[in-house]
Structures are given as C-alpha cells and as structure tokens.
Design a protein around this motif. Structure first.
Motif, PDB file in Angstrom:
ATOM      1  N   UNK A   1      -6.185  -2.999  -1.216  1.00  0.00           N
ATOM      2  CA  UNK A   1      -7.370  -2.928  -0.355  1.00  0.00           C
ATOM      3  C   UNK A   1      -6.978  -2.824   1.116  1.00  0.00           C
ATOM      4  N   UNK A   2      -5.951  -3.606   1.507  1.00  0.00           N
ATOM      5  CA  UNK A   2      -5.535  -3.555   2.908  1.00  0.00           C
ATOM      6  C   UNK A   2      -5.009  -2.161   3.240  1.00  0.00           C
ATOM      7  N   UNK A   3      -4.241  -1.580   2.308  1.00  0.00           N
ATOM      8  CA  UNK A   3      -3.711  -0.238   2.553  1.00  0.00           C
ATOM      9  C   UNK A   3      -4.850   0.764   2.662  1.00  0.00           C
ATOM     10  N   UNK A   4      -5.818   0.670   1.740  1.00  0.00           N
ATOM     11  CA  UNK A   4      -6.975   1.573   1.789  1.00  0.00           C
ATOM     12  C   UNK A   4      -7.756   1.381   3.083  1.00  0.00           C
ATOM     13  N   UNK A   5      -8.001   0.101   3.421  1.00  0.00           N
ATOM     14  CA  UNK A   5      -8.894  -0.191   4.542  1.00  0.00           C
ATOM     15  C   UNK A   5      -8.354   0.348   5.857  1.00  0.00           C
ATOM     16  N   UNK A   6      -7.019   0.487   5.965  1.00  0.00           N
ATOM     17  CA  UNK A   6      -6.521   1.010   7.241  1.00  0.00           C
ATOM     18  C   UNK A   6      -6.388   2.528   7.236  1.00  0.00           C
ATOM     19  N   UNK A   7      -6.898   3.149   6.188  1.00  0.00           N
ATOM     20  CA  UNK A   7      -6.985   4.600   6.191  1.00  0.00           C
ATOM     21  C   UNK A   7      -5.771   5.311   5.639  1.00  0.00           C
ATOM     22  N   UNK A   8      -4.850   4.559   5.009  1.00  0.00           N
ATOM     23  CA  UNK A   8      -3.699   5.228   4.388  1.00  0.00           C
ATOM     24  C   UNK A   8      -4.190   5.984   3.158  1.00  0.00           C
ATOM     25  N   UNK A   9      -3.679   7.194   2.962  1.00  0.00           N
ATOM     26  CA  UNK A   9      -4.051   7.938   1.770  1.00  0.00           C
ATOM     27  C   UNK A   9      -3.378   7.286   0.561  1.00  0.00           C
ATOM     28  N   UNK A  10      -3.796   7.705  -0.647  1.00  0.00           N
ATOM     29  CA  UNK A  10      -3.232   7.113  -1.863  1.00  0.00           C
ATOM     30  C   UNK A  10      -1.713   7.162  -1.854  1.00  0.00           C
TER      31      UNK A  10
ATOM     32  N   UNK B   1       0.434   7.733   0.619  1.00  0.00           N
ATOM     33  CA  UNK B   1       1.074   6.957   1.697  1.00  0.00           C
ATOM     34  C   UNK B   1       1.015   5.473   1.390  1.00  0.00           C
TER      35      UNK B   1
END
Lengths: 277, 366
Positions: free
Chosen positions: B263-272, B274
């Motif tokens: 969730x943290x990775x998604x929330x900061x806008x990293x693509x799948x 990345x």
C-alpha cells in the motif's frame, strides 16, 4: 515558525491559503477556494457488505477535515478510496480535477499528488530513513538524486529528525517512524495529505510529537483529511469535522458546533463515549 | 512512601556466570540430565573419532600411481590423485585443459566480484556475470570461434560439468522463478492460471522423469533436422524444474510481506513493476534467502542425476572409476571423496547465505 517556513518551498496558492487561515475563525470562510477533492454519490461493497453508502463530500484547497466515528464505520475505507487503495463501485471521485477511473495513468497521476500516512507507518525497512524519503521523488518524479536528498533533509529537519537520516526505520521509535512517514509523503510535494489514524498505533507519550508536526502542517495551509480520534487535534485545526457511522456521513459541521452542540443522537452517543474520560 | 534518588551503579555478574566456567555450566552441565548427555556425547566422540582419523589420515596412502601403492590399512587416496584430472575435467582433451582452467579462474573472479560486498562496481560485476561470463565461458568450453577447437559436450565431465549445470540452473531459475511467483499472484486470470499450471506440473514431476523426457522423448517431438544438444536439453529441464521450486519459495516470501508495504508503495505513485523492484522484491528476497539457498543446495546435489542420461558429472566419473578393474575395493574412498567435494560447495553456499542474512539485517522484524 516563519523563518522555518521561508526555508520551505510551498506553492504560492498554499501560502495564500495559509495567510487566509490566520484571520479566519473556525468556520470555513474561504468558500471561493477551488475544489480539491470531490466525492459524489460514492458507494462501495465488500462482497455483500455495503461499506460506503452515498458518500458526498467536497474538500476545498487548504481545508482541513477530521473524520471520526466508531471502528468499522467506513472512515478509513473512504479516505483509501481517494487514492485508490480501495476501489469504489459507484459514484464519482474527483481529485484535483482528475476523475478516478480504472485508468492506471490517472491513478498514478493522482497518487503523485496525494500523500498518505498510515496507522502502522509502513516505512520500508530495507531502506534508510533518507532513502525512504528519496525513493518516490527519484523514481516517480524523476528527480536527480542529489536534489531529492536535499529536499528530504529539509523535510526531515522540519519533522525534527535530521540526525536519524542514515538509520533504518527499525532503529527508530514509533513516533519517530511516523514523523519520517510524514516527511516521506511531503517529499513528493503533495497537494493533499491523507492521514489514516496516524497516532492510533503509538504510545501515549509519542502521540504529541506526531500531532505537533501535523498541527504545524495544518497551519502552513496543507489540504488535509485526517481520520483520527484525537479530538483535541480536531478542535485545534479542523475546518470541519465529519462523523461517520455504518458507512454513512452522519454529521458534518465546524468543530465548535460539532463538539458543543451535536445534532444527531449517534454523534452525541459517540462523543459522550470518547470524551467521557 | 518510598523515594529513591540514588542511582545504583552497575556491578559485574557473579564469577560463576562468567568466562569458561560460566559457559560450561550454562551449556554443558546446566542440569543433571544435561551433564549425563554431555558425558555420553564425549564418550561417543572418543569412541568414533580416533578410528576415522586413523583410516582417513594417519594410516592413509597419499602418493603413488596405482593400486599397488596402497599398502597400509587406511584409505587409498592414491585413487583420487591418480584420477584427479577426470574428476575435475571429465574427458576434456588434454591439450585443451587450459581452457577449462581459464573458465574456473574467471568463474572464481566473477563470483568474488559479485558476492563480496567490499568489491568495487558490483553492479558491473552482476552484469558481466549474466552476460559476458556465460558468453566467454561458452566460447572457452565449447570453442568453435577464435581458432578454438570444438570440444563436444559429451567430452565435458567431472566437477566442471557439475559447476556448469548448477550455475546455469541457478542463473536461470532465480529470475524465472520470481516471474512465475509474481504471475501466480497476478490479478489477470490468464497469467495466474498459466503460472499455476506451469509450477504445479514441473514441481510435481520427479527430476529423473524430466531428465529422461528431455533426453529420450523430446527428440521424438522435435523435427529431425533440429538437433538440440543433450546437455542443453538437460540444462533446460533442470532450470525449469528449479524455477518452479524457487517460485514457490518466493511466493512464500511474498505472502509474508505485510500488506502495508504494497500500500505504501502504491500510495506514493510507484508503478507495479517499480514497486516490486524497489520495495517488495528486496525484502522478499531477503526473507527468502534460507529457502532460495536451500533450493540451490538441492539443485547442486541433484545435478548428479544427469548421470542417468549419460552425462558424466562428478559422481558419474567416480562411479566409472569404481568399476575399473585396476582399482578393486575403492568404493568407500571414491564416495567419501565425492561426498566431501559436494559437501564443501554446499557448506560454502550455506555459510555465504548466513553472512548475507546478517549483513542485510536492518533490525526490523515485522
């Protein structure tokens, strides 16, 4: 605080909102400000369970919203819909003029501008504090590493832990980790910050250091939506308090009337339970 | 009322808890039961070690050229030294052995470069390990270019063959396994069912069956004019088998990751991709090290199964040596030595993985 402010690059319009807030009482008088987030008729189900029911909410630029309510009332789900950590099934969510659809491009675009702070911090344990802060600016904003590090240090200073920059999250206390998480979000220079119960997992003595950072952020004019049970925080900084129960928005008001003169019975019951001790 | 404003200074622990005596007391003689077990253990070692030592070292024959040099009671290590060339190189032509030696040297150098964290520019080491090293190794070992004579793979053998098969297996299995594990968890039904079926099929087959199929059945299905080398077929079979095992190890690691990290990775806008590369996989690989190394160790030992399709790895060369009429009653020495060589490599891998785990430990236990 102002000297610190000068070091920090903040978009001009946010600065204006900040100045505006100074001569502003609790009531949201900056009606003219542009809409930042708009939820219209949002519904969501987990299987057959109806978690969000006809949610309508408009958040203007620079506004600070506190969302409270009993657990399971859908408040976290609601703010997690705003950056698409959860998918809504009906209704329209507009963030900074972009509608959230299944389009991955839109979602990633919105996530760049929406910072989120989680209950359990969710720092990346394999990266140092500084690397946690520079990861997204480097890989999402394509910022040169050096510049990203300078910005990260600036925000780490602002949350008062620049000396921990080269430690790993596992070596920090909960309060420090949460402040890093806030700095990490700020490094992306977001338009909106979402806080999902940021102090609920903290020891009592660490709650204050996190709230102080959040209050400072609020005074600087950041648009914030904050799910929290910290009613003192709500009284101090919120423009509006929203009470949710059973997936609906039950009551929405400025903090003064919300706390002193709640309208709905459920709100009264909730407030009497959390304010009684 | 109690008020205590004096700080009590720290004192050293009692002598009985410190030093050698403290250690002995705590670890060997903590309770009467422990003391009895300790004494039994010591008695067993006193009984078992001297004869082994006597056989393997004190009364062993080390020098000579044939069985007649082995005159004493102990082990006949002459066999090992007499057959040394075959153990290492198989049936590789004498005149070309220098090519294998260069391969060994390059392998050692590149492994040290990649695996030792004090080496400079390890990124480039990794790139060379995955590109230049396989290419130059193929050039060296197989030949056919730069005036190097072609050495057919059926002449390859011994330790060299074991290492080649293992390295190829590991290098292919890890990335393919990671992709399979991600694929199995994919939201897209086509990808996830393909990966699930692939993993379950390859994992469910015995490696022997896979090797047999690769060497006997595959040629039946492939049009006559295309002939794939037997070694290559075996390598493909082993690599895919290992990839299926690695995939499940990685999937275990992915399951263990807290949802908040995704969730943290998604929330900061990293693509799948990345998010996977920068946030999830580094952590998953770290917690999967024991499982991955376990699979690699198993792969290294399983390469000895290629002897059933007629490839002469270390163990097969040994067995051929045992069957030699000039070397009667040599099986024990042969197997002990082969076992020792396998153990040495596996133990090395296991020690390296332990040190890697320690190095990557950032003090965060989820």
């Amino acid at each position: 605080m102002h000297s610190e402010l000068e070091q920090v690059e903040i978009k001009e319009n946010i600065m204006q909102a900040h100045d505006h807030h100074q001569d502003d009482a609790a009531a949201p008088s900056h009606v003219a400000a542009e809409t930042m987030i708009e939820l219209t008729g949002v519904n969501k189900w987990y299987g057959d369970f109806h978690v969000l029911k006809d949610i309508n909410l408009t958040v203007r630029k620079g506004e600070r919203i506190v969302v409270c309510g009993p657990s399971g009332s859908g408040k976290s789900t609601m703010i997690r819909c705003i950056n698409r950590l959860e998918e809504h099934q009906e209704g329209i969510i507009n963030v900074n003029g972009v509608a959230l659809t299944n389009d991955l491009k839109n979602i990633e675009h919105i996530r760049k501008d929406v910072g989120m702070v989680f209950q359990h911090f969710n720092l990346f344990p394999h990266l140092t504090v500084l690397e946690n802060c520079t990861l997204a600016p480097i890989w999402v904003r394509k910022m040169p590493k050096k510049e990203a590090e300078e910005i990260a240090m600036k925000y780490l200073e602002r949350v008062k832990i620049p000396d921990q920059a080269n430690k790993y999250p596992g070596q920090l206390s909960g309060g420090q980790q949460q402040r890093v998480a806030i700095a990490r979000s700020l490094c992306m220079n977001p338009q909106v910050m979402l806080f999902d119960e940021p102090t609920s997992a903290l020891d009592p003595e660490m709650i204050k250091e996190v709230l102080d950072v959040m209050i400072e952020l609020a005074h600087e004019g950041m648009t914030m939506i904050c799910v929290t049970h910290e009613m003192g925080f709500a009284r101090t900084v919120a423009d509006r308090v929203i009470f949710m129960d059973g997936g609906q928005i039950i009551e929405e008001n400025a903090p003064e009337p919300f706390f002193n003169n709640p309208q709905s019975d459920r709100t009264k019951l909730f407030l009497s339970q959390i304010l009684s001790h | 009322m109690i008020v205590n404003d004096k700080t009590i200074p720290s004192r050293p622990a009692p002598a009985a808890n410190r030093g050698v005596i403290g250690w002995l007391r705590e670890n060997l003689f903590a309770t009467p039961g422990n003391s009895v077990l300790t004494l039994i253990g010591i008695a067993f070692l006193l009984w078992a070690i001297p004869p082994i030592l006597q056989w393997a070292v004190l009364e062993a024959d080390l020098f000579g050229s044939d069985k007649n040099a082995c005159t004493s009671e102990g082990a006949c290590w002459v066999f090992v030294s007499a057959r040394f060339q075959q153990f290492i190189y198989g049936f590789y032509p004498d005149a070309e052995l220098w090519r294998v030696n260069i391969f060994f040297a390059e392998m050692t150098a590149v492994l040290v470069w990649v695996l030792w964290d004090k080496m400079p520019k390890r990124m480039w080491g990794g790139i060379w390990f995955l590109t230049g090293f396989p290419a130059t190794s193929f050039m060296l070992l197989y030949g056919g270019a730069f005036g190097l004579e072609v050495v057919d793979t059926h002449k390859w053998g011994g330790l060299m063959l074991t290492l080649v098969i293992s390295l190829v297996g590991m290098v292919i299995a890890l990335p393919v396994g990671i992709l399979l594990a991600l694929g199995r968890r994919s939201q897209m039904p086509a990808i996830s069912s393909f990966c699930t079926v692939f993993i379950e099929v390859w994992r469910g087959l015995p490696l022997i069956t896979i090797l047999f199929m690769a060497s006997v059945m595959l040629p039946l299905f492939v049009p006559g004019d295309i002939e794939l080398d037997k070694l290559i077929r075996a390598m493909i079979g082993i690599s895919l088998f290992e990839a299926a095992l690695i995939a499940e190890v990685i999937r275990g690691g992915l399951q263990a990751m807290p949802k908040g990290q995704y969730e943290a990775a998604d929330a900061m806008g990293l693509s799948y991709w990345k998010g996977m590369r920068l946030v999830i996989m580094p952590q998953v690989l770290k917690i999967s090290i024991p499982g991955i190394v376990n699979t690699f160790v198993q792969l290294f030992k399983d390469t000895s199964l290629v002897l059933i399709i007629g490839l002469f790895d270390l163990l097969a060369v040994m067995q051929a040596g045992i069957a030699d009429v000039n070397w009667p009653n040599i099986a024990i020495e042969a197997f002990v030595f082969t076992g020792f060589v396998f153990w040495l490599f596996c133990f090395g891998m296991s020690r390296y993985s332990l040190s890697l785990e320690r190095k990557l430990d950032t003090g965060h236990k989820n």
